[in-house]
Design a protein around this motif. Structure first.
Motif, mmCIF file in Angstrom:
data_model
loop_
_atom_site.group_PDB
_atom_site.id
_atom_site.type_symbol
_atom_site.label_atom_id
_atom_site.label_comp_id
_atom_site.label_asym_id
_atom_site.label_seq_id
_atom_site.Cartn_x
_atom_site.Cartn_y
_atom_site.Cartn_z
ATOM 1 N N ASN A 187 2.618 -1.117 -2.902
ATOM 2 C CA ASN A 187 3.387 -0.651 -1.745
ATOM 3 C C ASN A 187 2.380 -0.232 -0.676
ATOM 4 O O ASN A 187 2.044 0.937 -0.541
ATOM 5 N N TRP A 188 1.895 -1.214 0.075
ATOM 6 C CA TRP A 188 0.855 -0.943 1.062
ATOM 7 C C TRP A 188 1.453 -0.442 2.369
ATOM 8 O O TRP A 188 2.624 -0.655 2.663
ATOM 9 N N ARG A 189 0.621 0.267 3.121
ATOM 10 C CA ARG A 189 1.012 0.765 4.437
ATOM 11 C C ARG A 189 0.042 0.214 5.475
ATOM 12 O O ARG A 189 -1.169 0.183 5.246
ATOM 13 N N GLU B 34 -2.801 1.692 -0.158
ATOM 14 C CA GLU B 34 -1.789 1.170 -1.074
ATOM 15 C C GLU B 34 -1.345 2.303 -2.000
ATOM 16 O O GLU B 34 -2.118 3.220 -2.281
ATOM 17 N N GLU B 35 -0.110 2.232 -2.446
ATOM 18 C CA GLU B 35 0.335 3.108 -3.527
ATOM 19 C C GLU B 35 1.107 2.270 -4.529
ATOM 20 O O GLU B 35 1.585 1.182 -4.208
ATOM 21 N N TYR B 36 1.200 2.797 -5.742
ATOM 22 C CA TYR B 36 1.712 1.996 -6.841
ATOM 23 C C TYR B 36 2.861 2.704 -7.551
ATOM 24 O O TYR B 36 2.928 3.927 -7.599
ATOM 25 N N ASP B 37 3.730 1.893 -8.127
ATOM 26 C CA ASP B 37 4.860 2.419 -8.888
ATOM 27 C C ASP B 37 4.439 2.827 -10.296
ATOM 28 O O ASP B 37 3.489 2.262 -10.875
ATOM 29 N N VAL B 38 5.181 3.768 -10.845
ATOM 30 C CA VAL B 38 5.047 4.145 -12.245
ATOM 31 C C VAL B 38 6.310 3.683 -12.971
ATOM 32 O O VAL B 38 7.417 3.738 -12.426
#
Length: 341
Positions: A271-273, A145-149
């Protein structure tokens, strides 16, 4: 010397008969050659290729984007570590990833093909009303997963998240947001709900990546933005933008900003992949793809990519993955409804 064709019992064959004989001999040779090739192809690993001996990695977007980055990193590691051979990355851009999804769906049983997708693809299916959905292909594994700032321009009067929210509540249209695409708008919608702002009253200006997002903020076209941390960290470190918070479940190592959850705003859309195979591949093929990417993700090169891009490893597979994708589909559908879409 006497030509043998002139001797009794050795009459020359007519031209047509000689041609027939020649063709028959040629056919026998061709069959022998093809049979030998087929035999050796069996010896090399069966009738069909798999992910280890002929890998096609599909990124359902253009070169340089997030999905492309995942597959390029995997390709490089597979080659260097000799995890797989004959590896190609194929970009299939368009329609928020759904053209790539349709391409994958058109390759039933292909054990040598894998595509990356994620939150943006779930959103894309809903936005485009794609005839092919995530349930029509084979889920393999969620990998990270990645995350927004949340950012504002460096000269913004909003020094904290509460400052921004106060102005937003007073006049939602006075705070236009920007971001890199549909996922960032969904994070903004979740933030609006948490902040007590009707998502229908928000203004969102989509841009094509971190550079355009930063430019919109610096020029005043937008007052705030959500975008991927890796896309904006250079702009934050250069002093052009001010980071306010991360839309993450937990604080991230090496990131100085608090999470929105820590500040009282329950915004955790990730924002997962994930990896997907074509329909109709066997459980053994699914396991083989998982094993290959498990090997990739055990390398130091992959760990470095995770550190650089602030990817948070989040492996999930099997029925739990299927349930997770269905839940995400409902969450995203709900956010689009809140936005009036």
């Amino acid at each position: 010397m006497t030509d043998s064709s002139d001797e009794p019992g050795n009459a020359a064959a007519p031209p047509g008969q000689r041609n027939i004989v020649a063709l028959a001999v040629y056919a026998i040779i061709v069959v022998a050659v093809v049979s030998t090739a087929v035999f050796y192809s069996f010896q090399r690993g069966g009738l069909s290729a798999d992910i280890r001996n002929k890998a096609t990695l599909i990124a359902p977007a253009g070169a340089g984007g997030g999905w492309d980055l995942v597959m390029r990193e995997a390709q490089a590691i597979m080659r260097e570590q000799k995890i797989a051979t004959n590896i190609q990355v194929v970009n299939v851009p368009g329609a928020a990833g759904t053209i790539g999804l349709s391409r994958l769906h058109s390759m039933p049983g292909r054990a040598d093909v894998v595509m990356v997708g994620g939150t943006g693809l779930v959103a894309g299916v809903q936005q485009t009303k794609s005839a092919v959905t995530m349930t029509d292909v084979t889920p393999v594994a969620r990998i990270f997963e990645e995350y927004d700032v949340l950012v504002v321009p460096a000269n913004s009067p909003y020094k904290t998240v509460d400052d921004l929210v106060g102005a937003w509540r007073s006049n939602p249209h006075s705070i236009p947001f920007t971001g890199g695409g549909s996922f960032d708008q969904l994070v903004m919608a979740q933030f609006a709900k948490a902040a007590g702002v009707d998502p229908r009253d928000t203004t969102y200006i989509p841009k094509a990546g971190g550079g355009e997002v930063a430019q919109a903020l610096v020029t005043g076209t937008a007052k705030a933005a959500f975008s991927g941390y890796a896309d904006l960290i250079d702009q934050i470190q250069s002093g052009r933008l001010r980071g306010l918070a991360m839309a993450a479940k937990e604080p991230l190592d090496g990131v100085d900003f608090p999470t929105l959850r820590q500040l009282g705003y329950d915004v955790t859309l990730a924002n997962w992949r994930a990896l997907f195979g074509p329909p109709g591949i066997s459980p053994a093929d699914v396991k083989n793809i998982r094993d290959v990417f498990d090997e990739v993700m055990r390398t130091e090169d992959w760990a470095e990519a995770e550190r650089n891009n602030k990817w948070t490893r989040a492996w999930l597979e099997g029925p739990d993955l299927t349930t997770f994708i269905a839940d995400e589909d409902r969450v995203i559908a709900g956010l689009y409804k809140e936005l009036g879409k």
